[in-house]
Motif scaffolding. Structure first.
Motif, PDB file in Angstrom:
ATOM      1  N   HIS A  11     -17.575 -10.906   5.630  1.00  0.00           N
ATOM      2  CA  HIS A  11     -16.970 -11.447   6.851  1.00  0.00           C
ATOM      3  C   HIS A  11     -18.087 -12.061   7.691  1.00  0.00           C
ATOM      4  N   ARG A  77      -7.747 -10.349   8.159  1.00  0.00           N
ATOM      5  CA  ARG A  77      -8.128 -10.758   6.809  1.00  0.00           C
ATOM      6  C   ARG A  77      -7.746  -9.710   5.754  1.00  0.00           C
ATOM      7  N   CYS A  79      -5.952  -7.944   2.689  1.00  0.00           N
ATOM      8  CA  CYS A  79      -5.502  -8.587   1.447  1.00  0.00           C
ATOM      9  C   CYS A  79      -4.040  -9.010   1.557  1.00  0.00           C
TER      10      CYS A  79
HETATM   11  C1  HEM Z   1      -4.850  -3.341  -6.326  1.00  0.00           C
HETATM   12  C2  HEM Z   1      -4.918  -4.653  -6.117  1.00  0.00           C
HETATM   13  C3  HEM Z   1      -5.756  -5.315  -5.037  1.00  0.00           C
HETATM   14  C4  HEM Z   1      -6.790  -4.824  -4.287  1.00  0.00           C
HETATM   15  C5  HEM Z   1      -7.410  -3.427  -4.298  1.00  0.00           C
HETATM   16  C6  HEM Z   1      -7.216  -5.900  -3.400  1.00  0.00           C
HETATM   17  C7  HEM Z   1      -8.232  -5.799  -2.468  1.00  0.00           C
HETATM   18  C8  HEM Z   1      -8.619  -6.817  -1.620  1.00  0.00           C
HETATM   19  C9  HEM Z   1      -9.664  -6.708  -0.632  1.00  0.00           C
HETATM   20  C10 HEM Z   1     -10.491  -5.450  -0.352  1.00  0.00           C
HETATM   21  C11 HEM Z   1      -9.771  -7.888  -0.008  1.00  0.00           C
HETATM   22  C12 HEM Z   1     -10.774  -8.240   1.120  1.00  0.00           C
HETATM   23  C13 HEM Z   1     -10.215  -7.825   2.476  1.00  0.00           C
HETATM   24  C14 HEM Z   1     -11.268  -7.878   3.565  1.00  0.00           C
HETATM   25  O1  HEM Z   1     -12.387  -8.333   3.318  1.00  0.00           O
HETATM   26  O2  HEM Z   1     -10.997  -7.448   4.695  1.00  0.00           O
HETATM   27  C15 HEM Z   1      -8.803  -8.783  -0.592  1.00  0.00           C
HETATM   28  C16 HEM Z   1      -8.613 -10.100  -0.211  1.00  0.00           C
HETATM   29  C17 HEM Z   1      -7.726 -10.941  -0.816  1.00  0.00           C
HETATM   30  N1  HEM Z   1      -6.804 -10.629  -1.789  1.00  0.00           N
HETATM   31 FE1  HEM Z   1      -6.569  -8.807  -2.651  1.00  0.00          FE
HETATM   32  N2  HEM Z   1      -6.425  -7.002  -3.625  1.00  0.00           N
HETATM   33  C18 HEM Z   1      -5.517  -6.692  -4.616  1.00  0.00           C
HETATM   34  C19 HEM Z   1      -4.530  -7.505  -5.111  1.00  0.00           C
HETATM   35  C20 HEM Z   1      -4.318  -8.815  -4.732  1.00  0.00           C
HETATM   36  C21 HEM Z   1      -3.235  -9.658  -5.218  1.00  0.00           C
HETATM   37  C22 HEM Z   1      -2.147  -9.174  -6.211  1.00  0.00           C
HETATM   38  C23 HEM Z   1      -3.402 -10.873  -4.637  1.00  0.00           C
HETATM   39  C24 HEM Z   1      -2.589 -12.130  -4.784  1.00  0.00           C
HETATM   40  C25 HEM Z   1      -1.433 -12.213  -5.406  1.00  0.00           C
HETATM   41  C26 HEM Z   1      -4.562 -10.803  -3.764  1.00  0.00           C
HETATM   42  C27 HEM Z   1      -5.057 -11.836  -3.011  1.00  0.00           C
HETATM   43  C28 HEM Z   1      -6.086 -11.749  -2.104  1.00  0.00           C
HETATM   44  C29 HEM Z   1      -6.581 -12.867  -1.295  1.00  0.00           C
HETATM   45  C30 HEM Z   1      -6.084 -14.309  -1.325  1.00  0.00           C
HETATM   46  C31 HEM Z   1      -7.606 -12.352  -0.484  1.00  0.00           C
HETATM   47  C32 HEM Z   1      -8.454 -13.116   0.562  1.00  0.00           C
HETATM   48  C33 HEM Z   1      -7.810 -12.974   1.938  1.00  0.00           C
HETATM   49  C34 HEM Z   1      -8.667 -13.574   3.066  1.00  0.00           C
HETATM   50  O3  HEM Z   1      -9.884 -13.650   2.912  1.00  0.00           O
HETATM   51  O4  HEM Z   1      -8.106 -13.932   4.104  1.00  0.00           O
HETATM   52  N3  HEM Z   1      -5.081  -9.540  -3.842  1.00  0.00           N
HETATM   53  N4  HEM Z   1      -8.106  -8.104  -1.574  1.00  0.00           N
END
Ligand code: HEM
Length: 138
Positions: A11, A77, A79
């Motif tokens: 971030h 932000r 997920c």
């Molecule tokens: C068990 C499954 C998942 C875990 C543990 C996970 C975990 C995370 C984490 C820790 C972040 C960063 C949040 C932050 O920095 O504050 C993130 C961001 C993100 N995730 Fe996931 N995620 C998972 C599944 C998914 C799925 C299924 C999708 C899409 C279909 C997805 C799309 C995204 C996107 C686009 C971001 C960036 C958001 C941003 O920066 O604004 N994630 N995720």
């Protein structure tokens, strides 16, 4: 606790900020160590023990409201895939447990599973889990 992304995503501070008495200058890159939060004995009892039952009746969830447990991040932000992941995980795990009887390779008992971790951008098991699925549903 075994967060998939131990430092979330990087971030950036959009303004100068004061956090617990520390100044975070504008434009600093901020990494949130959720792995360390999950191992903090002042937050969790026996943090190194795999004890999923610790959450039974606790009201703690992973939706960004309890800062001791934020594997999906929190705030603006967080997920955006959380609702999909939440549904898919229950569906997949439920289907796998319903359709198969699971045995551990080498005849080891569940308490002998090596829960040590291997670090990278994401956390993985140091020793991959080797299981034998035995079909119970035709
Ligand atoms: C068990 C499954 C998942 C875990 C543990 C996970 C975990 C995370 C984490 C820790 C972040 C960063 C949040 C932050 O920095 O504050 C993130 C961001 C993100 N995730 Fe996931 N995620 C998972 C599944 C998914 C799925 C299924 C999708 C899409 C279909 C997805 C799309 C995204 C996107 C686009 C971001 C960036 C958001 C941003 O920066 O604004 N994630 N995720």
């Amino acid at each position: 606790m075994h967060p998939t992304l131990p430092l979330l995503l990087p971030h950036k501070a959009s303004t100068d900020a004061n956090f617990c008495g520390f100044t975070v200058p504008k434009d600093s890159q901020v990494l949130v160590n959720v792995w360390a939060i999950g191992r903090d004995p002042s937050i969790w009892e026996n943090p190194n023990k795999f004890m999923p039952e610790r959450f039974l009746g606790s009201g703690i969830d992973v939706k960004g409201r309890n800062f001791g447990l934020i594997p999906f991040g929190a705030g603006r932000r967080i997920c955006p895939g959380l609702p999909l992941a939440n549904r898919m995980l229950h569906l997949m795990l439920g289907s796998l447990l319903n359709a198969f009887d699971w045995k551990l390779e080498g005849g080891i008992s569940p308490s002998e599973i090596n829960m040590e971790e291997k670090f990278g951008l994401s956390v993985q098991m140091a020793e991959p889990l080797q299981t034998i699925p035995v079909l119970v549903l035709e």
